[in-house]
Design a protein around this motif. Structure first.
Motif, short mmCIF file in Angstrom:
data_model
loop_
_atom_site.label_atom_id
_atom_site.label_comp_id
_atom_site.label_asym_id
_atom_site.label_seq_id
_atom_site.Cartn_x
_atom_site.Cartn_y
_atom_site.Cartn_z
N LEU A 2 48.18 30.86 47.67
CA LEU A 2 48.65 32.19 48.05
C LEU A 2 47.52 33.21 48.04
CD1 LEU A 2 51.03 33.95 48.84
CD2 LEU A 2 51.54 34.27 46.40
N VAL A 3 46.59 33.07 47.10
CA VAL A 3 45.47 34.01 47.03
C VAL A 3 44.64 33.92 48.31
CG1 VAL A 3 43.32 34.56 45.84
CG2 VAL A 3 45.37 34.03 44.52
N GLY B 50 46.67 40.02 40.86
CA GLY B 50 47.54 38.92 40.48
C GLY B 50 49.00 39.17 40.75
N TYR B 51 49.33 40.14 41.62
CA TYR B 51 50.73 40.44 41.97
C TYR B 51 51.15 39.56 43.15
CZ TYR B 51 49.98 44.67 39.16
OH TYR B 51 49.68 45.55 38.15
N ARG B 52 51.93 38.55 42.87
CA ARG B 52 52.32 37.60 43.91
C ARG B 52 53.21 38.26 44.96
NH1 ARG B 52 51.14 32.43 42.69
NH2 ARG B 52 52.70 31.66 44.14
N THR B 53 54.03 39.22 44.56
CA THR B 53 54.89 39.91 45.53
C THR B 53 54.05 40.65 46.56
OG1 THR B 53 56.59 40.18 43.82
CG2 THR B 53 56.76 41.57 45.79
N TRP B 54 52.99 41.31 46.11
CA TRP B 54 52.10 42.01 47.04
C TRP B 54 51.42 41.02 47.98
CZ3 TRP B 54 49.04 46.58 44.42
CH2 TRP B 54 49.95 47.46 43.83
N MET B 55 51.02 39.89 47.42
CA MET B 55 50.34 38.90 48.26
C MET B 55 51.28 38.34 49.32
SD MET B 55 47.77 36.80 45.71
CE MET B 55 48.80 36.68 44.25
N ARG B 56 52.52 38.07 48.92
CA ARG B 56 53.49 37.54 49.89
C ARG B 56 53.83 38.57 50.96
NH1 ARG B 56 56.19 35.54 45.12
NH2 ARG B 56 55.81 33.30 44.85
N SER C 26 46.63 35.25 51.47
CA SER C 26 46.79 36.71 51.44
C SER C 26 45.48 37.40 51.80
CB SER C 26 47.27 37.16 50.06
OG SER C 26 46.30 36.87 49.06
N GLY D 185 46.76 42.84 45.87
CA GLY D 185 47.56 41.91 45.10
C GLY D 185 46.80 40.67 44.67
N SER D 186 45.86 40.21 45.51
CA SER D 186 45.08 39.01 45.15
C SER D 186 44.16 39.28 43.97
CB SER D 186 44.27 38.55 46.36
OG SER D 186 43.21 39.45 46.65
#
Length: 692
Positions: A119-120, A31-37, A123, A27-28
């Motif tokens: 977040l990056v 650029g998928y924020r849901t995956w990172m969270r 994660s 996700g990082s």
């Protein structure tokens, strides 16, 4: 059935760690924020299932489930309840499960307390921690499963926990030590995440610093507890033996100490970037190396857990993967990070500056680690190459380690008065004059007093007095320089004119300045003084320790270093799972009773193992230490009597070092997590101005 629940929970935790290793990292990059969270939830879920697995194993011990091979080998029905609980991590398989649990705790802590991080970055840190969890999860399930059954016929009674481990030390020492070992995985994850992202600035250092300091505090306290445990439990009266497994814990501590100082330079001055990254990688790599040494069977030690080549090969492969990949990443991305300036301008510094002193600190600490690494591994390498059996003992380690420690203590004294970028040499000479004279006086006078009052019986008073003089001089140097620096900061900004205008007193001014000093400053001072106290205990207890091995029957009296020991009686006592011959020995000083000691010779019923339980009368200035040897003809016993001056200072100093690190972690600047980077930088600069 509870064991199967624990096994399944461990498998689920492994699956979650695989997802934690892959999904947030992917996700990082995408650029998928849901995956990172999702990494945060996966870390918390992994902790839940590892904790369930650990609780199931604990329940199996409490229920005396001897159908589990691990329980049958390390417990029995007579074992007291507190030791049944600590037996969960008393041998190889359970200690690895404890390691996995603590790793899950650190991962969950990062997930819970990283809301202020980009977040990056968070994660990627969690993804790297998940990858480490995968390695240990596979290691447990494939080679060291604590839930393996003995089928179809399980024993009705178990073996026994090693008598050496049936002690309070097992309850507190391994968890504390593992918290430090595993805590450096967070530093490692931050370093690798910075290399992947190419972002390594003062903000990164400020985010990572509390985690690094926390791991270092746990490891410091863990090593201190281990030294204290060995001192009173093994019956030899020693506190450090340069055992390979002891060295395995000291090496990451030395590198971690260098890392604690290096990251402060990176945060405040933007320098030592490569040092900080490399030390973070090295600290965790050495923790893994310690795991390999303890569990591979390549060495013999009272601390070693396992002797299984399959396990050793797995750990060695995992160690090679972690170290090799991280160092390769450092080689590829390190130059990019080094060129990055970030939010703090990197400035040059002179040969006499705080940067240079801290660089010297790093070089000495890493050199000491390399010396210990060579001394620990060289006998193993020589054996593999068929160069003969070679033993590397205390003379080798002391020859190199003691001068390096003295060099560090000299540098510590100057460090508190040094300035960033450039320091006035004349100012350093002026500040150091009074502490130098006090230290010189202590070195010249106090050994004469101590030799007369503590141990004039020592084998070679002339040689030992030199050691005592160096120890006292170095310790007083660190303490007096620290006190002078504190006094100067308390007096800063006060004048009689200000007092007449504002109606304030000098005492009010000092109290005001006292409240302005940040936690990191107090942490530095307490830790530095703790090192001086620890060095004082090491040096003086080594010089003035007096030991006698004597043959005694009830009624005999023996004089040792001014104390008269009387063997009063010998009785048999019954413990929960052992029988013991207990002696009563009274100690007198100037015909006054100062202590009654009860050393024991225990025989544990499960395996008929015999253990010596020493008796201690502890004090700040001396310990009386008595242990029973073997019974001799008639009613006589072999008895070992020790008088150990100032040995308690070793552990007092170790706890002070840990407290200093804790004060740094509690610095309020690191608790304000959601402030902007610019505001945090301004606060850091303001706090640093106070400490200058």
């Amino acid at each position: 059935m509870i064991a199967e629940y624990g096994h399944v929970a461990l498998i689920i935790a492994l699956c979650l760690s695989v997802a934690q290793a892959i999904v947030p990292m992917a996700g990082s990059f995408a650029g998928y924020r849901t995956w990172m969270r999702l990494g945060h939830s996966l870390a918390l879920g992994q902790l839940v299932f590892v904790a369930i697995s650990f609780a199931c194993l604990t329940a199996a011990f409490l229920q005396d489930d001897f159908s589990l091979q691990y329980v049958a080998n390390n417990s029995n029905t007579l074992l007291p309840t507190e030791f049944k609980i600590s037996a969960v991590w008393g041998a190889h398989e359970g200690s690895l499960l404890l390691w996995a649990l603590i790793l899950a705790v650190w991962s969950a802590a990062v997930a819970l307390f990283s809301g202020h991080l980009p977040l990056v970055l968070s994660s990627r840190v969690l993804s790297i921690l998940g990858a480490i969890s995968v390695g240990f999860g596979l290691f447990i399930l494939l080679t060291s499963n604590p839930f393996a059954r003995i089928l179809p016929f399980s024993p009705t009674e178990g073996g026994d926990l090693n008598p050496l481990l049936q002690d309070f030390g097992l309850i507190v020492h391994p968890p504390m030590l593992y918290m430090g070992y595993v805590g450096f995985s967070v530093a490692f994850a931050f370093a690798v995440a910075a290399l992947i992202g190419g972002q390594f600035d003062s903000a990164w250092a400020r985010w990572a610093r509390p985690w690094i300091n926390s791991a270092w505090v746990f490891l410091t306290v863990g090593i201190t507890l281990g030294s204290w445990w060995a001192y009173y439990e093994l019956g030899w009266g020693g506190w450090w033996f340069w055992d390979p497994v002891e060295n395995a814990s000291l090496m990451p501590w030395l590198v971690g100490t260098a890392l604690v100082h290096s990251i402060s330079v990176t945060e405040k001055r933007g320098a030592f970037r490569s040092w900080t990254l490399l030390l973070a990688i090295l600290a965790f790599s050495l923790s893994l190396l310690g795991t390999f040494l303890v569990r591979s069977g390549v060495l013999t030690s009272v601390h070693a857990f396992a002797n299984d080549p399959e396990r050793g090969i797995f750990i060695l492969a995992f160690l090679g993967l972690v170290v090799g990949s991280s160092l390769l990443l450092f080689a590829l991305r390190g130059p990019v990070v080094q060129r990055q300036q970030g939010d703090v301008e990197v400035v040059s510094y002179s040969g006499l500056s705080r940067e240079m002193i801290l660089l010297l600190n790093n070089v000495l600490l890493v050199s000491a680690m390399a010396m210990i690494l060579i001394g620990t591994l060289y006998p193993l390498i020589a054996d593999v190459l068929e160069l003969g059996k070679i033993s590397v003992g205390p003379p080798y380690f002391n020859f190199f380690f003691v001068p390096m420690t003295l060099g560090l203590m000299v540098a510590m004294g100057f460090a508190v008065f040094s300035r960033w970028k450039k320091t006035d040499a004349l100012m350093l000479r002026q500040k150091g004059m009074v502490p130098f004279l006090i230290s010189l006086g202590a070195a010249l006078i106090l050994p004469l007093f101590l030799a007369e009052t503590i141990s004039w019986e020592s084998m070679s008073w002339e040689a030992y007095s030199i050691t005592a003089a160096i120890t006292l001089g170095a310790s007083f140097w660190v303490v007096t320089m620290s006190i002078e620096d504190l006094w100067q900061k308390l007096d800063r900004g006060y004048s009689k004119r200000d007092s007449s205008k504002r109606g304030s007193s000098k005492r009010d001014s000092r109290l005001k300045n006292l409240t302005k000093l940040p936690g990191s400053y107090w942490g530095m001072q307490v830790a530095h003084i703790g090192i001086a106290v620890c060095a004082l205990g090491v040096g003086l207890s080594s010089v003035y320790d007096v030991q006698k091995d004597v043959r005694m029957v009830p009624g005999d009296r023996v004089e040792v270093a001014g104390y008269e020991f009387t063997f009063d009686s010998l009785d048999f006592v019954q413990g929960p799972n052992f029988g013991a011959s207990r002696g009563q020995i009274s100690a007198y000083k100037n015909d006054r009773l100062v202590a009654v000691l009860y050393p024991e010779k225990r025989k544990y019923e499960a395996r008929n193992q015999v253990m010596t339980e020493a008796a201690l009368d502890a004090g700040l200035t001396r310990d009386l230490y008595v242990s029973l040897g073997e019974p001799l003809k008639g009613d006589a016993w072999a008895i070992r009597l020790h008088v150990k001056p100032f040995v308690r200072c070793i552990w007092l100093g170790g706890l002070m070092i840990g407290l200093g690190g804790l004060l740094s972690v509690m610095d309020k600047r690191y608790r304000r997590r959601r402030q902007s980077g610019a505001k945090l930088s301004a606060q850091s600069a303001a706090a640093e101005a106070v400490t200058q």
